[in-house]
Motif scaffolding. Structure first.
Motif, mmCIF file in Angstrom:
data_model
loop_
_atom_site.group_PDB
_atom_site.id
_atom_site.type_symbol
_atom_site.label_atom_id
_atom_site.label_comp_id
_atom_site.label_asym_id
_atom_site.label_seq_id
_atom_site.Cartn_x
_atom_site.Cartn_y
_atom_site.Cartn_z
ATOM 1 N N ARG A 1 -1.404 -32.713 -22.117
ATOM 2 C CA ARG A 1 -2.295 -32.209 -21.082
ATOM 3 C C ARG A 1 -2.274 -33.131 -19.873
ATOM 4 O O ARG A 1 -1.946 -34.305 -19.968
ATOM 5 N N VAL A 2 -2.604 -32.559 -18.752
ATOM 6 C CA VAL A 2 -2.576 -33.319 -17.509
ATOM 7 C C VAL A 2 -3.504 -34.524 -17.632
ATOM 8 O O VAL A 2 -4.659 -34.401 -18.019
ATOM 9 N N ALA B 1 -5.608 -37.001 -15.974
ATOM 10 C CA ALA B 1 -6.270 -37.206 -14.688
ATOM 11 C C ALA B 1 -7.610 -37.890 -14.923
ATOM 12 O O ALA B 1 -8.199 -37.780 -15.992
ATOM 13 N N ALA B 2 -8.063 -38.606 -13.891
ATOM 14 C CA ALA B 2 -9.310 -39.353 -14.016
ATOM 15 C C ALA B 2 -10.477 -38.392 -14.214
ATOM 16 O O ALA B 2 -10.506 -37.304 -13.643
ATOM 17 N N ASN C 1 -13.344 -37.677 -13.022
ATOM 18 C CA ASN C 1 -14.146 -38.006 -11.840
ATOM 19 C C ASN C 1 -15.089 -36.890 -11.420
ATOM 20 O O ASN C 1 -15.640 -36.906 -10.342
ATOM 21 N N PRO D 1 -10.813 -32.670 -13.358
ATOM 22 C CA PRO D 1 -10.883 -31.307 -12.794
ATOM 23 C C PRO D 1 -9.969 -30.315 -13.509
ATOM 24 O O PRO D 1 -10.205 -29.116 -13.454
ATOM 25 N N THR D 2 -8.951 -30.831 -14.182
ATOM 26 C CA THR D 2 -8.003 -29.944 -14.872
ATOM 27 C C THR D 2 -8.297 -29.842 -16.368
ATOM 28 O O THR D 2 -7.497 -29.312 -17.131
ATOM 29 N N LEU E 1 -9.723 -28.758 -19.949
ATOM 30 C CA LEU E 1 -10.134 -27.519 -20.608
ATOM 31 C C LEU E 1 -11.481 -27.694 -21.290
ATOM 32 O O LEU E 1 -11.769 -28.748 -21.873
ATOM 33 N N GLN F 1 -5.080 -37.190 -6.627
ATOM 34 C CA GLN F 1 -5.940 -36.607 -7.644
ATOM 35 C C GLN F 1 -6.316 -35.163 -7.285
ATOM 36 O O GLN F 1 -6.582 -34.851 -6.135
ATOM 37 N N PHE G 1 -11.590 -30.163 -7.627
ATOM 38 C CA PHE G 1 -12.067 -28.829 -8.006
ATOM 39 C C PHE G 1 -13.130 -28.387 -7.011
ATOM 40 O O PHE G 1 -14.088 -29.104 -6.759
ATOM 41 N N ILE H 1 -2.485 -24.777 -15.374
ATOM 42 C CA ILE H 1 -3.058 -25.953 -14.700
ATOM 43 C C ILE H 1 -3.291 -27.073 -15.716
ATOM 44 O O ILE H 1 -2.927 -28.228 -15.506
ATOM 45 N N ALA H 2 -3.879 -26.704 -16.853
ATOM 46 C CA ALA H 2 -4.254 -27.725 -17.840
ATOM 47 C C ALA H 2 -3.038 -28.388 -18.464
ATOM 48 O O ALA H 2 -3.073 -29.559 -18.833
ATOM 49 N N ILE I 1 -8.076 -27.173 -6.637
ATOM 50 C CA ILE I 1 -8.328 -25.974 -7.434
ATOM 51 C C ILE I 1 -9.487 -25.262 -6.744
ATOM 52 O O ILE I 1 -10.567 -25.840 -6.586
#
Lengths: 178, 299
Positions: free
Chosen positions: A19-20, A22-23, A25, A43-44, A46, B3, B6, B39-40, B49
């Motif tokens: 999975r991506v 990412a922080a 945040n 943000p990405t 799930l 980064q 969203f 995306i995930a 996003i």
């Protein structure tokens, strides 16, 4: 199996490691199993991963990771959804129920009891998703027909039971004498 | 890349501002049933996003200027609950086939069109119903016919700063016109079409005055079957159905020259033969269903 005209773009391996990265945040606030909470996520990220890995609620399962199997079912504002097809950021301000939210302090939920009584559980992997799909149905339609039940669980795959006992269990709850 | 951020714009103007700012660096998330997975898992990586599913201006279904208007964030379930939308049998039949209840509660026709894969059931139904989309950007709006919207596999004519604000389906006077959708899948439920057809048929007595025919999963895009439309015009429905059953429409494009990516697959030859042998039957059956609707007095 792919019947699309071109090669599916679906990744072969959908394990968490892929999975991506990412922080975390983004702070997302929602109501989970009746309790408001705020959780820091990427943000990405799930919803299925936030539930399982961020919050330790491993009753929500992930099998296909592509929305086909229903093991990751959660109830979002009363409707059964795929938590593997929702970013956690999308549930801000909403109400989410998982299998962990069904049992009371001393009793399990009548649907859970009916699954046990009817023998609707074999390996158990589909069970949380099945029970949540059933709950979303019964909350909306307390007296469903057999077809309503089949439709409601039509997106939840069980490779053990052949579905008969699952349908019986849901019907038993719906038609229990109060 | 920086980064990912969203965004959940609260109204259409805010969404269009964000799209205008990020353009190619943005990904639009609507119901999310297709794009979220990508995306995930890293298939789609963008700086922004932009989540549009809850924008109130995109959630309505209405009627005006001879169209039924379906907002860009209207879900499949909203369609099935709407008598306005279900007057279009092809649309209702296509939507009922899509995914499972949990998919239909989130997924959207606009997302299906924007994703632009050849197996998109709504794409075929909407094309046969002669639908168009209203693409909105900060610079204004334009209407795009479906045949002009879907330009390649997973590619649309939408600019990077545009989104589908609305889908419009023209309302055709009832009585002599009806539509139908049919697809063939490997399994009964939760599968995608091996071949699909949507037909809007207009009769003159017992004769096909006009048919609009769209096909899915037989090319890299959803296609209009102009060759079949021409073949059926002026014939009785029974004769027309019999004739097209045996046809491989010219718009079927599964050979290497048309579709190298498909032809490179190990099973491409078998799949091609299969699709070529069933598509005429699928179209003919859809046409007969539409015919039955006209006889039964439904639109």
């Amino acid at each position: 199996m792919t019947s699309d005209v071109q090669l599916a773009t679906r990744p072969a391996d959908v394990s968490a490691r892929d999975r991506v990265d990412a922080a975390k945040n983004l702070v997302v606030s929602f109501v989970l199993n009746g309790k408001p909470l705020s959780v820091a996520v990427a943000p990405t990220e799930l919803l299925a991963d936030t539930l399982r890995e961020g919050l330790g609620l491993t009753g929500t399962k992930v099998a296909c990771g592509t929305g086909d199997c229903g093991t990751c079912t959660a109830i979002l504002d009363g409707e059964a959804v795929r938590s593997c097809l929702m970013l956690t950021a999308m549930v801000a301000g909403k109400t989410v129920e998982t299998i962990e939210g069904l049992a009371g302090e001393s009793d399990i939920h009548p649907i859970q009891q009916a699954f046990i009584d009817t023998g609707a559980v074999q390996c158990g992997y589909c069970t949380p998703g099945m029970i949540l799909a059933a709950k979303a149905l019964l909350d909306e339609n307390p007296k469903p027909s057999a077809d309503d039940i089949k439709e409601a669980i039509s997106g939840n795959l069980c490779r053990c039971t052949g579905y008969t006992k699952i349908i019986e269990a849901i019907d038993k709850v719906a038609n229990a004498v109060a | 890349m920086a980064q990912t951020e969203f965004f959940r714009p609260g109204n259409l103007a805010a969404a269009l501002d964000l799209l205008d700012q990020y353009r190619e660096q943005a990904v639009i998330v609507n119901g999310g049933t297709d794009i979220v997975e990508r995306i995930a898992h890293g298939g789609v990586r963008r700086a922004a996003i932009i989540y549009i599913h809850e924008i109130p201006e995109l959630r309505g279904i209405g009627e005006g200027d001879g169209f039924v208007r379906i907002g860009g964030a209207v879900t499949y379930n909203d369609i099935l609950a709407s008598p306005l939308c279900c007057q279009f049998t092809a649309l209702e039949q296509a939507v009922k086939e899509i995914g499972s209840p949990s998919i239909r509660v989130r997924g959207t026709p606009a997302g299906n069109l924007g994703t632009a894969v050849p197996a998109g059931d709504c794409c075929a139904a909407m094309m046969a119903l002669d639908a168009e989309v209203v693409a909105a950007s900060r610079q204004g709006e334009r209407a795009i016919k479906l045949a002009d919207l879907i330009i390649d596999y997973r590619r649309t004519a939408l600019a990077a700063n545009e989104l589908i604000r609305e889908i419009r389906i023209p309302v055709v006077p009832g009585g002599k016109t009806a539509s139908a959708f049919l697809r063939l899948t490997s399994r009964k439920g939760q599968d995608i079409a091996q071949a699909s057809a949507a037909v809007r048929l207009t009769l003159d007595g017992d004769v096909c005055r006009h048919a609009v025919i769209a096909m899915g999963s037989v090319s890299k895009v959803t296609v209009r079957a102009y060759s079949l439309e021409k073949a059926v015009a002026g014939k009785t429905v029974a004769d027309a159905a019999e004739e097209i059953k045996a046809m491989v429409p010219a718009e079927v494009a599964l050979r290497a020259a048309d579709n190298p990516a498909f032809a490179a697959r190990p099973t491409a030859n078998i799949e091609r033969q299969y699709k070529e042998s069933v598509i005429g039957v699928i179209v003919a059956r859809a046409m007969m269903t539409a015919y039955g609707k006209i006889l039964a007095g439904e639109q």
